[in-house]
Write an enzyme that holds these catalytic residues in place. Structure first.
Site, short mmCIF file in Angstrom:
data_model
loop_
_atom_site.label_atom_id
_atom_site.label_comp_id
_atom_site.label_asym_id
_atom_site.label_seq_id
_atom_site.Cartn_x
_atom_site.Cartn_y
_atom_site.Cartn_z
N HIS A 106 10.81 -20.25 25.72
CA HIS A 106 10.52 -21.11 26.70
C HIS A 106 11.42 -21.41 27.65
CE1 HIS A 106 8.28 -25.31 28.46
NE2 HIS A 106 8.50 -24.36 29.06
N LEU A 107 10.91 -20.31 29.01
CA LEU A 107 11.78 -20.38 30.00
C LEU A 107 12.85 -21.73 30.05
CD1 LEU A 107 13.49 -18.52 31.88
CD2 LEU A 107 11.68 -19.14 33.25
N HIS A 108 14.41 -20.82 30.23
CA HIS A 108 14.91 -22.27 30.14
C HIS A 108 16.62 -21.44 30.19
CE1 HIS A 108 16.10 -21.40 26.21
NE2 HIS A 108 16.63 -21.84 26.16
N PHE A 109 17.37 -23.02 31.49
CA PHE A 109 18.95 -22.16 30.99
C PHE A 109 19.15 -23.30 30.63
CE2 PHE A 109 16.76 -19.88 34.94
CZ PHE A 109 17.17 -19.23 34.68
#
Lengths: 389, 466
Positions: free
Chosen positions: B241-244
């Site tokens: 799940h898109l994350h930085f």
């Protein structure tokens, strides 16, 4: 040629951190700090009290050698004694006739001591305190003076032996004072003026206060505060910040209401609110803020939180230097070093009294926490060890 | 053939359960204040709206309300304050400041941390490592399943070119806010996750808009010790799940001190260089006429890598002024059985932080024996070979329409760069002071060691009486 002003001042700023000038200027004493590493051994700092006493402006003094204050009647022997002390890198205490800018002479007690670098033991500065001598007819007995002097110096040693920067110089100071007590009696016979016990006490106290400030600003806390306070505290004058050294054994004491945790840093806002000068606060236990109407149960609450190494928030009645009370909305939190052990407690107070505005919508409580976090990051990172550059 | 590795997944949320458990929970309904349509209506969170700036050298977030003086580092303070609040509320699995940490002696200054708690109570799980792009899977853990108390604030571009802060902003479900949430298994103080447009349920894959958001966050925080990182799938991301990620560490990372050699400058003014003298080969991006120029070049490169199925890690350093990109092959080697058991036994997963020089170690013996050689040996396994990197670089430059022009320039080190953050510059200037430096180096050892008696003696100022 005299060294350039900017360079001279810079040499001082490089040796110490943060607000050392402000802290020194907070002090009422007359003193100068010189740098023997620069050619001509110039004055790199002169206190406001000193400038007022001699009638010179700061710019007329910085970068100059102390000899500009001497005049035709200045005793050459006393000057030689000082010069010899500088060469031997030791402390000295002499009565000296100096001249103001307008040419009027005045007697003062000059006490000087070297400041050593911890690293290589070199002398990096000399601190010279000047206490004006009040001329009086009756003189104290020479013997009495020397005994008092020894007592005084021992007292200074007891108070200072834990310092690191100045420990050597204090020991030197005592040796010098003891050995020079004979000279004092000679001086008493031959010189027109001698310093009283009071003046000597004053000079020694000033020296130890100055050394305390210098040490503080060359220590970790100075660097530490530089790291986080610049970013997090300056804009928030309502936050009073104290950093307390955590001492393992202190929490086991049962007799004191608050454990012994000496203050190693206090923010400007704290000084402003409480009316204390920085050197009066550093090294103190935070008990000194309590007073007659301070609720002991709140103090107990703080003690329990320290004992269990937990954070807590309390409202406590504290007292300023002038003994006026104020409500202190205090948050305290343990701060761990890189080895994971509690090394400090940080105390952040919101000045309840001042007309508080929610700056940018960040609640004061959130800002307290923000400072706690910043201190945690700074302490953890700075104590991580081995610099590899 | 499908390449898989077995590893202990990182628990980033208190609502992250083992997959089996997760499935069971899912059917039984919610009622736990999560970040999904069941719990979001009426929910409020602080909202920080940043100002879009055109210059790379951007000012720090200044909040303009009424006659107030702009506050510097507002985002920084907000993030640290909210994080500390969650810490005092006990939302983290452990107190990361109680984890021992040290700088490993040597030329590079690798940083080691002993973190024994991070991987406890979790079973090793199989991860597919041969596909950098995988579709979003609603059944697996994702950030919409975190508790709202784990979310610190919403982070978005302001509409009117001014910074705004709303302590209690409603969550606009239709606009899918980007949020900053805590990582309940932090590897340093302030460890957070930036989840772009959380409700769009984007898989872990870089796009222009999301990368620019991350870059804005770095620039807006304005703190060189607050860095953002990204791990692609196959390069040790565990959640698709898109994350930085981001955290605070007030020390230079070894990668930030590595010299670099300029390859070219793009039409947008972005300088691209090779990283020199570092165990992991990679590229550095810096400069650019605008922050967007820099962002676009880096995201184009990332997109190129992910579309070519090359796993990679990204570090956003120097408040968004320098970006490091590392294509890597460790997981692939691991799946193929090409990594020595000695390295595998340490269970260290070389993700972006490890590659940058911050080694999080799980075993006490590894921590105690941590040396520059050991760190180097691990990272060398992560790096592509010189030949392979050359091929990858050609792919990248082709996609960002650049000709590779080898230029001879003096290596730019952190110390020499004009872009060195002012705080670092000041620190370096301070370093010139013998006394200060010597004092500090003499103080630091006893701070980190347990020499309390010495500390007590040397640090207790005047008037310390019982």
């Amino acid at each position: 040629m005299e060294p350039q002003l900017g360079f001279v001042e810079q040499s001082f700023d490089l040796r110490y951190t943060g607000w050392v000038r402000e802290a020194l200027n907070d002090m009422p004493d007359c003193f100068t700090i010189t740098d023997p590493c620069i050619s001509g051994h110039p004055i790199v700092f002169a206190s406001n009290g000193f400038l007022k006493m001699v009638g010179y402006s700061k710019d007329e003094v910085i970068g100059k050698n102390g000899r500009i204050f001497q005049g035709p009647e200045t005793d050459r022997r006393a000057v030689m004694e000082i010069r010899e002390a500088v060469r031997a890198e030791r402390a000295v205490q002499v009565s000296l006739l100096n001249y103001r800018k307008d040419g009027t002479p005045f007697w003062m007690l000059f006490q000087m001591c070297p400041v050593f670098s911890k690293e290589d033991g070199r002398v990096i500065n000399f601190v010279g305190v000047q206490v004006p001598i009040v001329l009086r007819k009756t003189r104290l007995s020479g013997l009495g003076i020397s005994r008092n002097e020894i007592n005084l110096c021992e007292d200074t040693v007891l108070r200072c032996c834990r310092r690191e920067v100045c420990s050597d110089s204090i020991l030197e100071l005592r040796r010098e004072s003891v050995s020079s007590s004979h000279d004092d009696r000679e001086v008493e016979i031959n010189e027109p003026c001698d310093a009283s016990e009071l003046e000597k006490t004053k000079a020694s106290a000033a020296i130890s206060n100055i050394l305390s400030v210098l040490t503080h600003y060359s220590e970790l806390t100075g660097r530490l505060m530089f790291l986080f306070s610049v970013k997090h505290c300056q804009d928030w004058p309502q936050l009073l910040i104290l950093l307390l050294l955590f001492l393992e054994h202190a929490i086991h004491r049962t007799d004191a209401l608050l454990p012994d945790m000496p203050i190693v840093y206090a923010s400007d806002a704290f000084m402003k609110l409480t009316g204390y000068a920085r050197h009066e606060v550093l090294g103190q236990n935070c008990r000194f803020l309590s007073g007659i109407d301070t609720d002991p149960t709140t103090q107990f609450q703080i003690k329990e939180c320290i004992r269990s190494q937990q954070a807590c928030t309390v409202r406590i009645l504290n007292y300023r230097k002038d003994r006026t009370p104020f409500w202190n909305f205090l948050h305290i939190s343990p701060v761990r070093n890189a080895s994971g052990k509690v090394a400090f407690f940080v105390g952040i107070q919101i000045d309840d009294h001042c007309n508080y505005r929610e700056l940018h919508g960040l609640r004061p409580e959130m800002r307290q926490l923000s400072v706690v976090g910043a201190v945690k990051v700074a302490v953890r990172s700075l104590s991580m060890g081995a610099s590899t550059s | 053939m499908m390449l898989r590795i077995k590893r202990v997944p990182t628990v980033v949320s208190n609502y992250q359960k083992d997959e089996a458990e997760e499935g069971a929970r899912h059917s039984s309904g919610c009622g736990r204040n999560c970040f999904r349509s069941c719990c979001l209506p009426g929910a409020k969170l602080p909202l920080y709206a940043f100002k879009k700036v055109s210059k790379v050298v951007c000012g720090k977030g200044s909040v303009g309300t009424e006659n107030e003086e702009p506050s510097i580092d507002f985002l920084d303070s907000l993030l640290i304050g909210e994080w500390e609040d969650r810490m005092q509320r006990g939302l983290f699995r452990y107190d990361v400041t109680a984890c021992e940490t040290k700088v490993i002696p040597g030329e590079y200054g690798f940083i080691a941390q002993l973190n024994e708690g991070r991987h406890l109570k979790k079973r090793p799980t199989e991860f597919r490592v041969d596909k950098v792009l995988q579709p979003f899977d609603e059944n697996k853990f994702n950030f919409t399943k975190v508790g709202q108390e784990e979310v610190l604030f919403q982070f978005e571009a302001s509409e009117d070119d001014e910074v705004h802060f709303f302590p209690n902003a409603p969550i606009d479900i239709d606009n899918s806010p980007s949020v900053v949430a805590i990582n309940v298994s932090p590897i340093e103080y302030g460890h957070v996750l930036l989840v772009p447009r959380i409700l769009e349920r984007l898989p872990q894959r870089i796009d222009h808009e999301s990368f620019l958001l991350a870059l804005y966050m770095a620039a807006e925080a304005g703190n060189p010790y607050f860095r953002l990182g990204y791990n692609s799938l196959g390069a040790f991301a565990t959640i698709n799940h898109l994350h930085f990620q981001a955290y605070y560490l007030a020390a230079p990372f070894p990668i930030e001190r590595a010299p670099s050699k300029k390859i070219t400058t793009t039409s947008g003014g972005v300088k691209i260089s090779d990283i020199l003298n570092y165990p992991v080969r990679g590229l550095v991006f810096e400069g650019g006429n605008t922050l967007e120029d820099l962002s676009n070049v880096v995201s184009d490169s990332c997109i190129c890598l992910q579309e070519n199925n090359i796993p990679y890690n990204v570090l956003i350093a120097d408040s968004g002024k320098r970006i490091f990109l590392f294509p890597q092959c460790y997981a692939e080697k691991q799946a193929l059985g090409e990594v020595s058991s000695e390295l595998l036994d340490t269970q260290v997963n070389p993700a972006v932080w490890e590659i940058s020089g911050h080694m999080v170690l799980k075993r006490k013996e590894d921590y105690e024996e941590a040396s520059e050689e050991n760190a180097w040996r691990l990272l060398a396994e992560v790096s592509l070979s010189e030949e392979r990197l050359q091929e990858v670089k050609e792919l990248i430059f082709e996609s960002i329409c650049c000709k590779i022009e080898e230029e001879i320039v003096t290596p730019v080190t952190l110390e020499e760069s004009d872009d060195t953050p002012s705080l670092m510059k000041t620190l370096m200037r301070l370093k010139a002071s013998n006394l200060l430096w010597c004092l500090c180096s003499s103080i630091i050892p006893f701070l980190s060691s347990g020499l309390w008696s010495f500390m007590e003696f040397s640090m207790v100022p005047l008037g310390f009486v019982a």
